[in-house]
Design a protein around this motif. Sequence first.
Motif, PDB file in Angstrom:
ATOM      1  N   UNK A 227       6.815  -8.020  -6.135  1.00 14.10           N
ATOM      2  CA  UNK A 227       6.600  -6.589  -6.334  1.00 14.10           C
ATOM      3  C   UNK A 227       5.202  -6.402  -6.936  1.00 14.10           C
ATOM      4  N   UNK A 228       4.393  -5.553  -6.304  1.00  9.25           N
ATOM      5  CA  UNK A 228       3.024  -5.344  -6.777  1.00  9.25           C
ATOM      6  C   UNK A 228       2.814  -3.959  -7.379  1.00  9.25           C
ATOM      7  N   UNK A 229       3.829  -3.098  -7.269  1.00  9.97           N
ATOM      8  CA  UNK A 229       3.756  -1.750  -7.821  1.00  9.97           C
ATOM      9  C   UNK A 229       5.051  -1.441  -8.553  1.00  9.97           C
ATOM     10  N   UNK A 230       4.964  -0.497  -9.474  1.00  6.47           N
ATOM     11  CA  UNK A 230       6.146  -0.069 -10.207  1.00  6.47           C
ATOM     12  C   UNK A 230       6.168   1.459 -10.228  1.00  6.47           C
ATOM     13  N   UNK A 231       7.366   2.024 -10.128  1.00 11.29           N
ATOM     14  CA  UNK A 231       7.537   3.470 -10.234  1.00 11.29           C
ATOM     15  C   UNK A 231       7.974   3.773 -11.658  1.00 11.29           C
ATOM     16  N   UNK A 232       7.236   4.666 -12.300  1.00 11.00           N
ATOM     17  CA  UNK A 232       7.572   5.100 -13.648  1.00 11.00           C
ATOM     18  C   UNK A 232       8.109   6.526 -13.536  1.00 11.00           C
ATOM     19  N   UNK A 233       9.348   6.718 -13.970  1.00 12.00           N
ATOM     20  CA  UNK A 233       9.964   8.040 -13.944  1.00 12.00           C
ATOM     21  C   UNK A 233       9.995   8.581 -15.372  1.00 12.00           C
ATOM     22  N   UNK A 234       9.352   9.735 -15.567  1.00 16.39           N
ATOM     23  CA  UNK A 234       9.305  10.364 -16.881  1.00 16.39           C
ATOM     24  C   UNK A 234      10.030  11.698 -16.770  1.00 16.39           C
TER      25      UNK A 234
ATOM     26  N   UNK B  40      11.950   2.685 -15.340  1.00 14.28           N
ATOM     27  CA  UNK B  40      11.098   1.926 -14.429  1.00 14.28           C
ATOM     28  C   UNK B  40      11.911   1.456 -13.230  1.00 14.28           C
ATOM     29  N   UNK B  41      11.284   1.562 -12.047  1.00 13.13           N
ATOM     30  CA  UNK B  41      11.931   1.177 -10.788  1.00 13.13           C
ATOM     31  C   UNK B  41      10.950   0.424  -9.904  1.00 13.13           C
ATOM     32  N   UNK B  42      11.516  -0.337  -8.986  1.00  9.57           N
ATOM     33  CA  UNK B  42      10.688  -0.907  -7.925  1.00  9.57           C
ATOM     34  C   UNK B  42      10.390   0.226  -6.940  1.00  9.57           C
ATOM     35  N   UNK B  43       9.412   0.077  -6.060  1.00  7.94           N
ATOM     36  CA  UNK B  43       9.155   1.120  -5.053  1.00  7.94           C
ATOM     37  C   UNK B  43      10.347   1.353  -4.111  1.00  7.94           C
TER      38      UNK B  43
ATOM     39  N   UNK C 201       0.813  -1.208   0.000  1.00  4.45           N
ATOM     40  CA  UNK C 201       0.000   0.000   0.000  1.00  4.45           C
ATOM     41  C   UNK C 201       0.847   1.258   0.000  1.00  4.45           C
ATOM     42  N   UNK C 202       2.000   1.220  -0.621  1.00  6.49           N
ATOM     43  CA  UNK C 202       2.867   2.395  -0.621  1.00  6.49           C
ATOM     44  C   UNK C 202       2.199   3.530  -1.374  1.00  6.49           C
ATOM     45  N   UNK C 203       2.424   4.729  -0.897  1.00  8.72           N
ATOM     46  CA  UNK C 203       1.920   5.945  -1.525  1.00  8.72           C
ATOM     47  C   UNK C 203       3.113   6.690  -2.112  1.00  8.72           C
TER      48      UNK C 203
ATOM     49  N   UNK D 280       6.527  11.357 -11.746  1.00  6.82           N
ATOM     50  CA  UNK D 280       6.618  10.009 -11.203  1.00  6.82           C
ATOM     51  C   UNK D 280       5.210   9.447 -11.099  1.00  6.82           C
ATOM     52  N   UNK D 281       5.059   8.214 -11.544  1.00  7.00           N
ATOM     53  CA  UNK D 281       3.792   7.509 -11.423  1.00  7.00           C
ATOM     54  C   UNK D 281       4.042   6.238 -10.625  1.00  7.00           C
ATOM     55  N   UNK D 282       3.150   5.920  -9.713  1.00  2.00           N
ATOM     56  CA  UNK D 282       3.218   4.683  -8.944  1.00  2.00           C
ATOM     57  C   UNK D 282       2.040   3.831  -9.399  1.00  2.00           C
ATOM     58  N   UNK D 283       2.342   2.828 -10.198  1.00  2.00           N
ATOM     59  CA  UNK D 283       1.291   2.042 -10.834  1.00  2.00           C
ATOM     60  C   UNK D 283       1.234   0.624 -10.269  1.00  2.00           C
ATOM     61  N   UNK D 284       0.024   0.098 -10.087  1.00  2.00           N
ATOM     62  CA  UNK D 284      -0.098  -1.303  -9.663  1.00  2.00           C
ATOM     63  C   UNK D 284       0.211  -2.229 -10.833  1.00  2.00           C
TER      64      UNK D 284
END
Length: 161
Positions: free
Chosen positions: A97-104, A120-123, A17-19, A85-89
């Motif tokens: 890993x259930x979420x991914x960080x997208x850095x644009x 793309x990164x892990x949380x 549940x990371x924000x 930055x987007x935090x996508x499920x």
Amino acid sequence: MAFSFWLLALSSASAQDMKMRDVFRQMPDSLMPYLTHNNRLDFIDFLDSNMKAEVKNLLGGTSEMTSLADDSLSIRMSETSKLDLLLLPLQQPVDSMTQVVVMIETFVVDSIYGESQIRYYSPQWLPLQHQPMLSEEQGKRINEHTLQNILKRDDEVLNKR
């Protein structure tokens, strides 16, 4: 033993549940070299206090966080660059890993030409070697950010004239 299981279940639930604000606080300085860790914390504090989230960066200019949500944030790094930055499920967990960080990162040379780099990164900010499997809707969201950044820059240049 039951307590240990409960503690493990609680920690894995909170990791899922990371924000965005939590992910951003943990971001390594090396990924955003001209903003300090304190700059990043100030951004969050300023927005939480309904203030303009602007800080002096290490290059002597100003950077401004323009939005912060549970799953995204935007920072105008300079006159010619923007970071989203987007935090996508993930539809399918990858190595737990259930979420991914997208850095644009978008760099605009003038009002016509712009270029975005997507990583793309892990949380936990581990770089992913391959683009994770994302839904069509998530892909469109990423593409909208890259295009929006360039178009918004066009509007800013035109409005200054």
